[in-house]
Structures are given as C-alpha cells and as structure tokens.
Design an enzyme around this catalytic site. Structure first.
Site, PDB file in Angstrom:
ATOM      1  N   SER A 167       0.719  -0.999   0.006  1.00 38.96           N
ATOM      2  CA  SER A 167       0.085  -0.138  -0.059  1.00 38.96           C
ATOM      3  C   SER A 167       0.898   1.294  -0.019  1.00 38.96           C
ATOM      4  O   SER A 167       1.925   1.230   0.765  1.00 38.96           O
ATOM      5  CB  SER A 167      -0.989   0.264   1.350  1.00 38.96           C
ATOM      6  OG  SER A 167      -1.540   1.263   1.352  1.00 38.96           O
ATOM      7  N   LEU A 168       0.461   2.120  -0.703  1.00 38.97           N
ATOM      8  CA  LEU A 168       0.947   3.528  -0.780  1.00 38.97           C
ATOM      9  C   LEU A 168       0.627   4.409   0.188  1.00 38.97           C
ATOM     10  O   LEU A 168       1.321   5.442   0.491  1.00 38.97           O
ATOM     11  CB  LEU A 168       0.842   4.058  -2.217  1.00 38.97           C
ATOM     12  CG  LEU A 168       1.399   3.573  -3.363  1.00 38.97           C
ATOM     13  CD1 LEU A 168       1.137   3.937  -4.548  1.00 38.97           C
ATOM     14  CD2 LEU A 168       2.716   3.285  -3.272  1.00 38.97           C
ATOM     15  N   LYS A 207     -14.138  -3.266   2.470  1.00 41.32           N
ATOM     16  CA  LYS A 207     -14.907  -1.910   2.135  1.00 41.32           C
ATOM     17  C   LYS A 207     -16.427  -2.302   2.175  1.00 41.32           C
ATOM     18  O   LYS A 207     -17.060  -1.665   2.769  1.00 41.32           O
ATOM     19  CB  LYS A 207     -14.891  -1.400   0.933  1.00 41.32           C
ATOM     20  CG  LYS A 207     -13.406  -0.698   0.721  1.00 41.32           C
ATOM     21  CD  LYS A 207     -13.241  -0.025  -0.403  1.00 41.32           C
ATOM     22  CE  LYS A 207     -11.807   0.691  -0.924  1.00 41.32           C
ATOM     23  NZ  LYS A 207     -11.692   1.406  -2.172  1.00 41.32           N
ATOM     24  N   ASP A 228     -13.780   7.670  -1.280  1.00 38.34           N
ATOM     25  CA  ASP A 228     -13.317   7.356  -2.685  1.00 38.34           C
ATOM     26  C   ASP A 228     -14.335   8.447  -3.664  1.00 38.34           C
ATOM     27  O   ASP A 228     -13.614   8.986  -4.623  1.00 38.34           O
ATOM     28  CB  ASP A 228     -13.697   5.868  -2.789  1.00 38.34           C
ATOM     29  CG  ASP A 228     -12.572   5.067  -2.530  1.00 38.34           C
ATOM     30  OD1 ASP A 228     -11.486   5.619  -2.369  1.00 38.34           O
ATOM     31  OD2 ASP A 228     -13.055   3.798  -2.464  1.00 38.34           O
ATOM     32  N   GLY A 264     -17.977  -2.753  -9.974  1.00 42.16           N
ATOM     33  CA  GLY A 264     -17.706  -3.224  -8.601  1.00 42.16           C
ATOM     34  C   GLY A 264     -17.809  -1.823  -7.623  1.00 42.16           C
ATOM     35  O   GLY A 264     -18.536  -0.994  -7.904  1.00 42.16           O
ATOM     36  N   GLY A 265     -17.169  -2.050  -6.577  1.00 46.04           N
ATOM     37  CA  GLY A 265     -17.061  -0.868  -5.501  1.00 46.04           C
ATOM     38  C   GLY A 265     -16.891   0.475  -6.198  1.00 46.04           C
ATOM     39  O   GLY A 265     -17.485   1.448  -5.952  1.00 46.04           O
ATOM     40  N   ALA A 266     -15.583   0.474  -6.889  1.00 43.96           N
ATOM     41  CA  ALA A 266     -15.215   1.495  -7.442  1.00 43.96           C
ATOM     42  C   ALA A 266     -16.144   2.215  -8.365  1.00 43.96           C
ATOM     43  O   ALA A 266     -16.398   3.315  -8.314  1.00 43.96           O
ATOM     44  CB  ALA A 266     -13.850   1.470  -8.045  1.00 43.96           C
ATOM     45  N   ARG A 301     -18.079  -5.982 -17.951  1.00 43.92           N
ATOM     46  CA  ARG A 301     -17.520  -7.327 -18.555  1.00 43.92           C
ATOM     47  C   ARG A 301     -18.872  -8.338 -18.486  1.00 43.92           C
ATOM     48  O   ARG A 301     -19.271  -9.075 -19.157  1.00 43.92           O
ATOM     49  CB  ARG A 301     -16.294  -7.897 -17.938  1.00 43.92           C
ATOM     50  CG  ARG A 301     -15.799  -9.376 -18.502  1.00 43.92           C
ATOM     51  CD  ARG A 301     -14.761  -9.590 -17.782  1.00 43.92           C
ATOM     52  NE  ARG A 301     -14.830  -9.719 -16.356  1.00 43.92           N
ATOM     53  CZ  ARG A 301     -13.677 -10.048 -15.688  1.00 43.92           C
ATOM     54  NH1 ARG A 301     -12.534 -10.519 -16.050  1.00 43.92           N
ATOM     55  NH2 ARG A 301     -13.935 -10.202 -14.438  1.00 43.92           N
ATOM     56  N   ARG A 305     -24.177  -7.661 -13.859  1.00 42.53           N
ATOM     57  CA  ARG A 305     -23.655  -7.026 -12.624  1.00 42.53           C
ATOM     58  C   ARG A 305     -23.913  -5.532 -12.774  1.00 42.53           C
ATOM     59  O   ARG A 305     -24.253  -4.604 -12.075  1.00 42.53           O
ATOM     60  CB  ARG A 305     -22.201  -6.989 -12.112  1.00 42.53           C
ATOM     61  CG  ARG A 305     -22.032  -8.306 -11.563  1.00 42.53           C
ATOM     62  CD  ARG A 305     -20.540  -8.583 -11.151  1.00 42.53           C
ATOM     63  NE  ARG A 305     -20.262  -7.976  -9.854  1.00 42.53           N
ATOM     64  CZ  ARG A 305     -19.373  -7.325  -9.525  1.00 42.53           C
ATOM     65  NH1 ARG A 305     -18.121  -7.664 -10.062  1.00 42.53           N
ATOM     66  NH2 ARG A 305     -19.117  -6.650  -8.442  1.00 42.53           N
ATOM     67  N   GLY A 333      -5.147   7.085 -11.792  1.00 44.44           N
ATOM     68  CA  GLY A 333      -6.193   7.230 -10.585  1.00 44.44           C
ATOM     69  C   GLY A 333      -5.041   7.994  -9.182  1.00 44.44           C
ATOM     70  O   GLY A 333      -5.719   7.748  -8.314  1.00 44.44           O
TER      71      GLY A 333
END
Ligand code: NAP
Length: 285
Positions: A22-23, A73, A109, A137-139, A160, A164, A250
């Site tokens: 992680s950054l 998350k 986010d 997804g979550g993002a 894809r 969903r 990002g």
C-alpha cells in the site's frame, strides 16, 4: 474534529489483505509531518475473519480511525455505529472515523474521484452530457454516485458481466438516469467523460477495458479517467492520448481520498500536493 492534546501520538491504520504494498503509509506519514503531528499510520494485513476484532480495536482512545481496502469495504458496514449518506448509498466504507468510542463509516473515494476529475479538466466538458463508467464493482458504485448525485449527468454502466452492470443501474435509479449496456450498444459519441472503474490493466499492463475502435468514437475533447495508476500511463490512457483525447490516471483520486480521510481524522486540511508528492518514487541517489 481536531486531535485532542492528550493524544501525543495518535494512530491510524489501513486494514486490507494484502496490505504490504500500500502507498497509504507514505501519504499519511507525509501528512502527519506537514500538519506537525506525531501520528503514526500503519498498514495491517487483516483477513476477513480478523476484521471484526480489528475494527473493535479502533475504539481505543488514541486511535483516529482507519482506511479499509479490499476485501473489507463492504464487509465492515455492520460493524460500525453510523454511516454517512454517501457510504450508505455506495454500500462501501473506505474510511472509519473514531470519535469518543463511536465509529462512523465514510466513503472518501467518491469525493476523491470528484476532486481528481476537477483537477483533470472536468469544467471544460459540456455540461449535462453522459458519463460512461467501465466496471460494476465498488469503485464503479462510487463513480456512479459522483456522476448522478454530484455531477447530475446521466450514466451508462458498461461491464464485462452485463448482469452486474444491470444490477448496479437498477439500484442507482433513485439518483438519476442510469442505464446498463453492452459496449456495442453504448452511445460513445455522446459521452465526453469515460471513467475506468474496472480492474482491467491493474495486473496486466497489456490489458485495456475498452477497445481502441470504441475509444475512437468518443467526441473530440473527451476526458478518459483511469482509476488504475500502475503503470502511470495505462494502455487505456496511451490509446486515448494517441487519439488526441485527454487522459489521467488514478493517482489524483488516491491522493484526494487520503486527503479527505486525513482531514476527517485530524481536522487538518493538508494540501493535495503533499499526498501526491509522497506517491512519487524516490529520486535515484
Ligand atoms: N485510484 C483510486 O484511488 C482507486 C480507488 C478505488 C479503486 N481503484 C481501482 O478501481 C478498480 C476496481 O476496484 P473495485 O474495488 O471496484 O474492484 P471490484 O469490486 O473487484 O470490481 C472489479 C471490476 O472490474 C471488472 N474487471 C476485472 N477484470 C476485468 C477485465 N480483465 N476486463 C474487464 N473488466 C474487468 C469486474 O468485472 P466483472 O463484474 O465481470 O467481474 C468488475 O466490474 C481497481 O483497479 C482498483 O485498484 C482505484
């Protein structure tokens, strides 16, 4: 909230699995230094089974809170005392804020993405025109929240797995006009903003979520925002730039979500460049 004097060395954490690369420790370490606080930020590998105990530990008096990343998350929601409106709507928490024994879930986010889009030239795009979001997804949920609630633009979700995308579009109907579509049925020529919120390109730099032939259908001046930031110029960005489009990675979103989490924990409004500078690889000696 400001850090009380009695907290000589306030602590904050990242809970994720994996966590080693992680950054975030670099960014928050720089922010503590900039704010003149002797705080610590530690990235901890926490498995799904360990999450309840790790979250309970955030109620300790010297803890400011934590960031949550994959796979926590969504799973953390029932472990918290309250949620912000954004965290509830998105269904994901990336920041836990500890205040006198109470844990509040926030999603930075979404406003982090909004701030990064502003930095990338959002104001120059035609108002009201649709946003295409790649991923479901979550993002992608955070991106849909920003498109519909903050920008008040219609959104097309392209994923894809179309089912969903459809489920996400159905769930977000309450926030505005949103559709799911296959890539072939998406109105690319009407979309001045494309946000890649899929993981395509994350582990394989040769991968792209969008064929160059479809990119070529975007209008002149369109902005392609890729949430992926490794490599710094993803294939999607490279192909968009080759067509004369604007493209950004990002890192801006990463920096802004950290800035907003740090502000929620400490009250200190550390400028975004402090977080961005901390993300730059060290200069060779
Ligand atoms: N810059 C930032 O601050 C920031 C913040 C949050 C997330 N992110 C990035 O956003 C991305 C998504 O994160 P997430 O949490 O939403 O992940 P997630 O919940 O696992 O969702 C991943 C999404 O990507 C799609 N996908 C995966 N591999 C693909 C491929 N090869 N081609 C096309 N689509 C593919 C999946 O499609 P299916 O539904 O078909 O599986 C799914 O929609 C990641 O790269 C993450 O690092 C960046």
């Amino acid at each position: 909230m400001t850090v009380p004097d009695r907290l000589k060395t306030p602590r904050a954490f990242l809970f994720a699995d994996p966590a080693a690369h992680s950054l975030s420790p670099r960014m928050h370490g720089a922010a503590f230094a900039h704010a003149g606080l002797r705080g610590t930020y530690e990235a901890r590998r926490v498995s799904a089974a360990e999450l309840p105990a790790a979250v309970a530990g955030l109620r300790a008096p010297d803890v400011l809170g934590a960031n949550l990343s994959l796979p926590h998350k969504e799973a953390a929601l029932p472990l918290l005392d309250s949620l912000s409106d954004a965290a509830r709507a998105i269904g994901a928490v990336n920041t836990v804020i500890h205040e006198t024994g109470q844990l509040r879930g926030e999603n930075t986010d979404a406003p982090g993405l909004l701030a990064a889009l502003r930095d990338a030239g959002l104001a120059e795009l035609p108002p009201g025109a649709p946003v295409v979001i790649l991923g479901a997804g979550g993002a992608a949920r955070a991106a849909a929240f920003v498109a519909l609630r903050d920008l008040r633009r219609p959104a097309w979700i392209v994923n894809r797995t179309l089912e969903r995308a459809q489920a996400l579009a159905d769930e977000f109907q309450a926030f505005g006009e949103v559709w799911a579509a296959s890539a072939g049925a998406t109105p690319w020529d009407a979309a001045p903003l494309v946000i890649n919120a899929s993981s395509a390109g994350l582990n394989d730099p040769g991968q792209t979520p969008l064929d160059a032939a479809l990119l070529a259908r975007l209008p002149a001046g369109a902005l392609v925002y890729d949430m992926v930031y490794k490599p710094a110029e993803t294939r999607l960005m490279r192909e968009a730039r080759a067509l004369g489009l604007s493209a950004d990675n990002g890192l801006g979103m990463l920096a802004h979500q950290a800035r907003l989490a740090f502000r929620a924990w400490t009250g200190a409004d550390v400028p975004a460049h402090v977080f961005l500078d901390a993300l730059r690889p060290p200069e060779p000696a």
